[in-house]
Design a protein around this motif. Structure first.
Motif, PDB file in Angstrom:
ATOM      1  N   MET A  58       0.887  -1.218   0.033  1.00 36.31           N
ATOM      2  CA  MET A  58      -0.049  -0.023  -0.055  1.00 36.31           C
ATOM      3  C   MET A  58       1.063   1.211  -0.112  1.00 36.31           C
ATOM      4  O   MET A  58       1.954   1.323   0.765  1.00 36.31           O
ATOM      5  N   ARG A  59       0.315   2.264  -0.795  1.00 36.66           N
ATOM      6  CA  ARG A  59       1.141   3.491  -0.880  1.00 36.66           C
ATOM      7  C   ARG A  59       0.231   4.566  -0.416  1.00 36.66           C
ATOM      8  O   ARG A  59      -0.726   4.751  -0.943  1.00 36.66           O
ATOM      9  N   ILE A  60       0.674   5.546   0.543  1.00 44.36           N
ATOM     10  CA  ILE A  60       0.095   6.784   1.010  1.00 44.36           C
ATOM     11  C   ILE A  60       0.627   7.892   0.521  1.00 44.36           C
ATOM     12  O   ILE A  60       1.923   8.026   0.984  1.00 44.36           O
ATOM     13  N   LEU A  61       0.184   8.837  -0.133  1.00 44.52           N
ATOM     14  CA  LEU A  61       0.438  10.104  -0.228  1.00 44.52           C
ATOM     15  C   LEU A  61       0.121  11.233   0.828  1.00 44.52           C
ATOM     16  O   LEU A  61      -1.219  11.164   0.890  1.00 44.52           O
ATOM     17  N   MET A  62       0.797  11.997   1.489  1.00 44.29           N
ATOM     18  CA  MET A  62       0.244  12.739   2.410  1.00 44.29           C
ATOM     19  C   MET A  62       0.711  14.517   2.012  1.00 44.29           C
ATOM     20  O   MET A  62       1.879  14.441   1.882  1.00 44.29           O
ATOM     21  N   LEU A  63      -0.405  15.025   1.734  1.00 38.60           N
ATOM     22  CA  LEU A  63      -0.260  16.447   1.248  1.00 38.60           C
ATOM     23  C   LEU A  63      -0.647  17.401   2.512  1.00 38.60           C
ATOM     24  O   LEU A  63      -1.841  17.479   3.017  1.00 38.60           O
ATOM     25  N   GLY A  64       0.413  18.139   3.044  1.00 41.15           N
ATOM     26  CA  GLY A  64      -0.083  19.214   3.980  1.00 41.15           C
ATOM     27  C   GLY A  64       1.129  19.805   4.279  1.00 41.15           C
ATOM     28  O   GLY A  64       1.883  20.458   3.567  1.00 41.15           O
ATOM     29  N   ASN A  65       1.253  20.349   5.767  1.00 42.08           N
ATOM     30  CA  ASN A  65       2.148  21.190   6.243  1.00 42.08           C
ATOM     31  C   ASN A  65       2.805  20.746   7.661  1.00 42.08           C
ATOM     32  O   ASN A  65       2.840  19.556   7.969  1.00 42.08           O
ATOM     33  N   SER A  66       3.146  21.668   8.311  1.00 46.39           N
ATOM     34  CA  SER A  66       3.798  21.094   9.609  1.00 46.39           C
ATOM     35  C   SER A  66       2.885  20.222  10.735  1.00 46.39           C
ATOM     36  O   SER A  66       3.363  19.560  11.369  1.00 46.39           O
ATOM     37  N   PHE A  67       1.656  20.382  10.493  1.00 53.85           N
ATOM     38  CA  PHE A  67       0.560  19.627  11.390  1.00 53.85           C
ATOM     39  C   PHE A  67       0.743  18.084  10.716  1.00 53.85           C
ATOM     40  O   PHE A  67       0.412  17.357  11.701  1.00 53.85           O
ATOM     41  N   THR A  68       1.147  17.894   9.515  1.00 54.23           N
ATOM     42  CA  THR A  68       1.296  16.621   8.896  1.00 54.23           C
ATOM     43  C   THR A  68       2.793  15.859   9.517  1.00 54.23           C
ATOM     44  O   THR A  68       3.036  14.895   9.885  1.00 54.23           O
ATOM     45  N   PHE A  69       3.876  16.715   9.048  1.00 53.83           N
ATOM     46  CA  PHE A  69       5.340  16.400   9.367  1.00 53.83           C
ATOM     47  C   PHE A  69       5.864  16.545  10.904  1.00 53.83           C
ATOM     48  O   PHE A  69       6.695  15.621  11.260  1.00 53.83           O
ATOM     49  N   THR A  70       5.166  17.152  11.708  1.00 49.56           N
ATOM     50  CA  THR A  70       5.759  17.450  13.146  1.00 49.56           C
ATOM     51  C   THR A  70       5.656  15.734  13.688  1.00 49.56           C
ATOM     52  O   THR A  70       5.070  15.164  13.516  1.00 49.56           O
ATOM     53  N   ASN A  71       6.866  15.710  14.435  1.00 53.70           N
ATOM     54  CA  ASN A  71       7.159  14.483  15.191  1.00 53.70           C
ATOM     55  C   ASN A  71       7.165  13.227  14.274  1.00 53.70           C
ATOM     56  O   ASN A  71       7.029  12.034  14.706  1.00 53.70           O
ATOM     57  N   ASN A  72       7.216  13.668  12.916  1.00 53.60           N
ATOM     58  CA  ASN A  72       7.770  12.464  12.125  1.00 53.60           C
ATOM     59  C   ASN A  72       6.298  11.382  11.956  1.00 53.60           C
ATOM     60  O   ASN A  72       6.430  10.464  11.932  1.00 53.60           O
ATOM     61  N   MET A  73       5.237  12.248  11.866  1.00 46.58           N
ATOM     62  CA  MET A  73       3.813  11.491  12.010  1.00 46.58           C
ATOM     63  C   MET A  73       3.634  10.554  10.701  1.00 46.58           C
ATOM     64  O   MET A  73       3.106   9.561  10.827  1.00 46.58           O
ATOM     65  N   PRO A  74       4.240  11.046   9.379  1.00 50.16           N
ATOM     66  CA  PRO A  74       3.841  10.242   8.316  1.00 50.16           C
ATOM     67  C   PRO A  74       4.509   8.877   8.594  1.00 50.16           C
ATOM     68  O   PRO A  74       4.276   7.545   8.380  1.00 50.16           O
ATOM     69  N   GLN A  75       5.845   8.424   9.490  1.00 47.10           N
ATOM     70  CA  GLN A  75       6.456   7.537   9.770  1.00 47.10           C
ATOM     71  C   GLN A  75       5.588   6.624  10.950  1.00 47.10           C
ATOM     72  O   GLN A  75       5.503   5.227  10.891  1.00 47.10           O
ATOM     73  N   MET A  76       4.837   7.395  11.703  1.00 52.06           N
ATOM     74  CA  MET A  76       3.938   6.742  12.697  1.00 52.06           C
ATOM     75  C   MET A  76       2.999   5.809  11.897  1.00 52.06           C
ATOM     76  O   MET A  76       2.519   4.842  12.311  1.00 52.06           O
ATOM     77  N   LEU A  77       2.335   6.762  10.809  1.00 53.02           N
ATOM     78  CA  LEU A  77       1.366   6.178  10.040  1.00 53.02           C
ATOM     79  C   LEU A  77       1.664   4.911   9.291  1.00 53.02           C
ATOM     80  O   LEU A  77       1.208   4.019   9.323  1.00 53.02           O
ATOM     81  N   ALA A  78       2.830   4.963   8.860  1.00 54.33           N
ATOM     82  CA  ALA A  78       3.598   4.021   7.903  1.00 54.33           C
ATOM     83  C   ALA A  78       3.457   2.684   8.968  1.00 54.33           C
ATOM     84  O   ALA A  78       3.150   1.447   8.726  1.00 54.33           O
TER      85      ALA A  78
END
Length: 190
Positions: free
Chosen positions: A1-21
């Motif tokens: 599965m591949r997820i693309l996140m489009l956003g700003n600091s609310f998305t990337f703060t604390n490395n949240m995309p890696q938490m989602l992964a």
């Protein structure tokens, strides 16, 4: 599965995309810039927009998560609604499922909220209404992180020191909420 996140600091703060992964087992890519709006992701003449447009045209995604600038749904609704509409059209053309990442009101009693002259409940309600309308109008899934923050804000602190960004616990709540929406959609699609 591949997820693309489009956003700003609310998305990337604390490395949240890696938490989602970690929660979904997916490959998670994020196109983010502090303060970015969804309209920028649509604009191929900006660095971020050019990157996003290429990704939506040339790469295959399963889900694309859309996160607007923190108060954008309230202060710039026309830009917000047209950004969601344009991106959802492109996301569907890609064969992916759009998910609106509904964000939270600024911390109750915080300086940022006071600066804007807003009340916590009012900001939370207006953000929620705008995000739910955008999701309905565009047949997008919604990860109502803002509502989770609202429900949990009395029990635990989910904010960084600035009263706007999430602390690590807040980012975990965001990742868990988005993951739950994806997992539910995957279950229903079987």
């Amino acid at each position: 599965m591949r997820i693309l996140m489009l956003g700003n600091s609310f998305t990337f703060t604390n490395n949240m995309p890696q938490m989602l992964a970690g929660l979904t087992g997916a490959e998670v890519v994020h196109h983010t810039r502090g303060g970015a709006r969804l309209s920028e992701q649509l604009n191929p003449s900006t660095k971020l927009g050019s990157q996003t447009q290429a990704a939506l045209q040339k790469e295959k995604w399963d889900y694309v998560v859309l996160q607007e600038m923190s108060h954008g749904p309230i202060t710039a609704p026309k830009s917000f609604f047209s950004g969601v509409e344009g991106l959802c059209r492109q996301i569907r053309a890609n064969g992916a499922v759009p998910i609106l990442f509904a964000t939270w009101a600024y911390q109750r009693g915080g300086a940022k909220l006071t600066d804007k002259g807003w009340d916590y409940d009012e900001m939370a309600q207006k953000l929620s209404e705008a995000c739910h309308k955008a999701a309905r109008d565009n047949n997008a899934l919604i990860a109502d992180v803002g509502n989770r923050f609202y429900e949990l804000s009395h029990a635990q602190n989910l904010y960084a020191a600035d009263g706007v960004h999430p602390n690590e616990a807040g980012s975990h709540i965001a990742a868990e909420t988005i993951a739950a929406v994806i997992q539910q959609h995957e279950k229903e699609a079987q």
